[in-house]
Design a protein around this motif. Sequence first.
Motif: not given
Ligand SMILES: NC(=O)c1ccc[n+]([C@@H]2O[C@H](COP(=O)([O-])OP(=O)(O)OC[C@H]3O[C@@H](n4cnc5c(N)ncnc54)[C@H](OP(=O)(O)O)[C@@H]3O)[C@@H](O)[C@H]2O)c1
Length: 162
Positions: A6-7, A14-15, A18-20, A44-46, A63-65, A97, A99-100
């Motif tokens: 990650w960065a 990190i985000g 929905g984007h970097l 799923r969002k990444t 990974i998605s629920r 990779i 996200g959070e």
């Molecule tokens: N800077 C970096 O290196 C970096 C890396 C990655 C992402 N990002 C940024 O981070 C943001 C996205 O990250 P995010 O944290 O919002 O979302 P995310 O982790 O990419 O996706 C979240 C989704 O993952 C699924 N999920 C999460 N925990 C789960 C579990 N325990 N079991 C089953 N499914 C699970 C769910 O999907 P469902 O809603 O479909 O159930 C949840 O809505 C974006 O802005 C992206 O650009 C940055």
Amino acid sequence: MISFVWAEDKNHIIGSNGHLPWKLPNDMKRFKDVTTGHPIVMGRKTFESFPNGPLPNRLNIVISRNPDYQVPDSVVLLTDKNQLSQYVKAYEEVMVIGGEGIFKLFADDVDRLYLTKIDYEFTGDTKMVELDYNKFKLTEKKEGVMDDKNIYPYTFETYDRI
Ligand SMILES: NC(=O)c1ccc[n+]([C@@H]2O[C@H](COP(=O)([O-])OP(=O)(O)OC[C@H]3O[C@@H](n4cnc5c(N)ncnc54)[C@H](OP(=O)(O)O)[C@@H]3O)[C@@H](O)[C@H]2O)c1
């Protein structure tokens, strides 16, 4: 072995929306170099943040629920992290990779960290999970090269679990 890639900015952002929050092509290149040939595991969002669909030359695992979430044939969908092992048996290093939520899910399992530290403050809505760096040792550190396309100071760091 599980690795995180990650960065993050000065405040562990990190985000954003929905984007970097930044454009840093040299980090995209590092990401490609580090992850190519390895499975990448993401939320799923990444996955939805990729403009051109699954990343090539890597097994994409999402990974998605939602068990009905639609992914292309080449992509593996998991609804539970315990399903991961059956898909990655043949691989020595699995790249988580983000996200959070996904970093949180694997925080106790991670062995190696590939971190890009960006020395700048961005606005954002997604933060890196807290990691206990006392449990890791820095094994590599490289200052990032800045130029007209890479305008923020940054450092590539690698940590291995002690
Ligand atoms: N800077 C970096 O290196 C970096 C890396 C990655 C992402 N990002 C940024 O981070 C943001 C996205 O990250 P995010 O944290 O919002 O979302 P995310 O982790 O990419 O996706 C979240 C989704 O993952 C699924 N999920 C999460 N925990 C789960 C579990 N325990 N079991 C089953 N499914 C699970 C769910 O999907 P469902 O809603 O479909 O159930 C949840 O809505 C974006 O802005 C992206 O650009 C940055």
